[in-house]
Scaffold this motif. Structure first.
Motif, PDB file in Angstrom:
ATOM      1  N   PRO A   6       1.414  -1.360   0.356  1.00 40.10           N
ATOM      2  CA  PRO A   6       0.097  -0.488   0.124  1.00 40.10           C
ATOM      3  C   PRO A   6       0.855   1.397   0.094  1.00 40.10           C
ATOM      4  O   PRO A   6       1.826   1.785   0.762  1.00 40.10           O
ATOM      5  N   CYS A   7       0.427   2.111  -0.397  1.00 40.53           N
ATOM      6  CA  CYS A   7       1.348   3.376  -1.264  1.00 40.53           C
ATOM      7  C   CYS A   7       0.546   5.019  -1.529  1.00 40.53           C
ATOM      8  O   CYS A   7      -0.510   4.210  -1.687  1.00 40.53           O
ATOM      9  N   VAL A   8       0.535   6.049  -0.866  1.00 41.82           N
ATOM     10  CA  VAL A   8       0.248   6.677  -1.425  1.00 41.82           C
ATOM     11  C   VAL A   8       1.403   7.601  -1.954  1.00 41.82           C
ATOM     12  O   VAL A   8       2.272   8.342  -1.302  1.00 41.82           O
ATOM     13  N   PRO A  18       6.562   8.483  -3.383  1.00 44.18           N
ATOM     14  CA  PRO A  18       5.573   8.014  -1.872  1.00 44.18           C
ATOM     15  C   PRO A  18       5.979   8.036  -0.115  1.00 44.18           C
ATOM     16  O   PRO A  18       6.995   7.921  -0.436  1.00 44.18           O
ATOM     17  N   TYR A  19       4.457   7.728  -0.009  1.00 47.43           N
ATOM     18  CA  TYR A  19       4.405   7.918   1.696  1.00 47.43           C
ATOM     19  C   TYR A  19       3.717   6.569   1.820  1.00 47.43           C
ATOM     20  O   TYR A  19       3.412   6.031   1.546  1.00 47.43           O
ATOM     21  N   PHE A 104      -1.458  13.319   5.228  1.00 45.75           N
ATOM     22  CA  PHE A 104      -1.330  11.234   5.413  1.00 45.75           C
ATOM     23  C   PHE A 104      -1.860  11.053   6.291  1.00 45.75           C
ATOM     24  O   PHE A 104      -2.573   9.976   6.289  1.00 45.75           O
ATOM     25  N   GLU A 107      -5.448  10.953   6.680  1.00 50.39           N
ATOM     26  CA  GLU A 107      -6.700  10.115   6.322  1.00 50.39           C
ATOM     27  C   GLU A 107      -6.047   8.893   5.997  1.00 50.39           C
ATOM     28  O   GLU A 107      -7.043   7.858   5.453  1.00 50.39           O
ATOM     29  N   ALA A 108      -4.612   8.608   6.554  1.00 50.31           N
ATOM     30  CA  ALA A 108      -4.789   6.904   6.722  1.00 50.31           C
ATOM     31  C   ALA A 108      -5.027   6.271   8.300  1.00 50.31           C
ATOM     32  O   ALA A 108      -5.235   5.571   8.821  1.00 50.31           O
ATOM     33  N   ARG A 343      -2.150  14.892  -2.566  1.00 47.45           N
ATOM     34  CA  ARG A 343      -2.607  13.704  -2.613  1.00 47.45           C
ATOM     35  C   ARG A 343      -2.614  13.117  -4.119  1.00 47.45           C
ATOM     36  O   ARG A 343      -3.559  14.004  -4.458  1.00 47.45           O
ATOM     37  N   GLU A 346      -3.221   6.985  -5.143  1.00 49.86           N
ATOM     38  CA  GLU A 346      -3.118   5.858  -4.297  1.00 49.86           C
ATOM     39  C   GLU A 346      -3.347   4.269  -4.365  1.00 49.86           C
ATOM     40  O   GLU A 346      -4.048   3.937  -5.653  1.00 49.86           O
TER      41      GLU A 346
END
Length: 367
Positions: A6-8, A18-19, A104, A107-108, A343, A346
């Motif tokens: 999983p990556c944003v 990427p986060y 981030f 939203e996570a 963002r 995702e």
């Protein structure tokens, strides 16, 4: 076979990368770094087999987790992934990527929305600095739309206020690690300062350069870059980092008078450290601004007087405003900047399973 992670992908300030949630990456440092190199497509000058942008500003990674420290919401580890070398450096911080950490984290689900604005308290694990980020959250969610503009980014976006605390001596324990505000390396006067980022400051004119030059002009002067690297290697040794050949710290900043009409106190060209930043790193700007306020540094000798509490630094894309409060000459209470973030996408990042099979596979093997 490929492993899904999983990556944003986010723009933070004038950087992009990427986060990840730390829980989605390997715990082992060597394996984690191998994953990040594969994710970005390094080493390759175009990073064609990954999501890196073939530039140091777009080859950055943010790793975020819920913090166990009282009074801190999230921990943030920054990784600078080299473009053309298999190197992942987690020694520096990045204030631009930090701009995306608050949105981030919200939203996570790591930080609850608090109202029209949400305060996110972030501990940077690279340097130990504490940063407060104020994120716009009208209607109970992060918004990226707004009227704030920052040099180096097209258009406008929602403002993100960043206030850096505990930044003096973040890596070395001292604002001036050698105990001197100005010293000489190979006949060149330099200031070695550690404030948000360890930086070697020098007057551009002292090495035959121009602090108003286009980045490409400096990047194309190989003799100048070689000289700056020799100075940087010695600066790293004096600052206590040992051999910094494979590290991006300390950074380098060429300083000079600001152009008439720019409204800035001084001009800077910031190297990252082997190429000139297309604008100016937030952490580097804080180091420069602090030195500009302290008597006896090479920056203080150049800077024009700004309004109280503010230092304006001209860079290739515009001007960075750094709000600064000092408690005495060598104690920085806090430094603040305005940034924006967005963002971008995702989903799942794919890497070859031979590099890492993923946590699900590890759990299955354990059972």
């Amino acid at each position: 076979m490929q492993t899904r992670i999983p990556c944003v992908l986010m723009r933070g300030g004038t950087s992009r990368g990427p986060y990840f949630l730390a829980s989605d990456l390997p715990e082992d440092t060597a394996t984690r770094d191998a994953v990040l190199l594969a994710a970005m497509g390094s080493p390759h000058q175009l990073q064609v087999d990954g999501i890196g942008g073939a530039n140091t500003l777009t080859s950055k990674v943010a790793i975020v987790s819920r913090s166990a420290e009282p009074g801190v919401d999230v921990d943030y580890l920054f990784a600078q992934v080299a473009v053309d070398r298999a190197v992942v450096d987690t020694r520096p911080n990045c204030g631009n990527m930090l701009a995306g950490v608050g949105p981030f984290a919200i939203e996570a689900g790591l930080v609850p929305v608090q109202g029209r604005e949400t305060l996110v308290r972030i501990r940077n694990r690279n340097t130990g600095a504490l940063v407060e980020a104020v994120v716009q959250t009208p209607d109970g969610a992060v918004t990226y739309e707004g009227d704030a503009a920052i040099p180096g980014v097209n258009g406008t976006a929602a403002p993100i206020q960043l206030r850096f605390r505990e930044v003096a001596g973040a890596k070395t324990g001292r604002l001036f690690p050698t105990g001197r505000r100005t010293e000489t390396i190979e006949g060149v006067a330099v200031t070695l300062v550690d404030c948000a980022m360890p930086v070697m400051l020098l007057r551009a004119a002292d090495v035959g350069a121009d602090a108003d030059a286009a980045p490409a002009a400096i990047d194309g002067d190989k003799a100048l870059l070689a000289r700056l690297e020799a100075l940087r290697l010695e600066a790293g040794r004096r600052m206590g980092f040992g051999d910094v050949t494979d590290s991006v710290v300390p950074k380098v900043a060429l300083l000079g008078p600001a152009a008439a009409g720019s409204g800035a106190a001084l001009a800077a060209r910031y190297l990252t450290p082997h190429a000139v930043h297309k604008s100016l790193a937030v952490t580097g700007g804080i180091a420069i601004a602090t030195a500009a306020r302290v008597p006896g540094t090479v920056a203080e000798g150049i800077a024009a007087r700004d309004e109280p509490g503010m230092v304006r630094i001209a860079h290739p894309s515009g001007v960075l405003d750094v709000a600064l409060e000092l408690n005495g000459e060598e104690d920085v209470a806090w430094a603040g900047v305005l940034r924006t973030a967005r963002r971008i996408f995702e989903g799942n990042l794919l890497i070859p399973a031979r590099i890492w099979a993923g946590k699900q596979a590890l759990r299955a093997a354990a059972e």
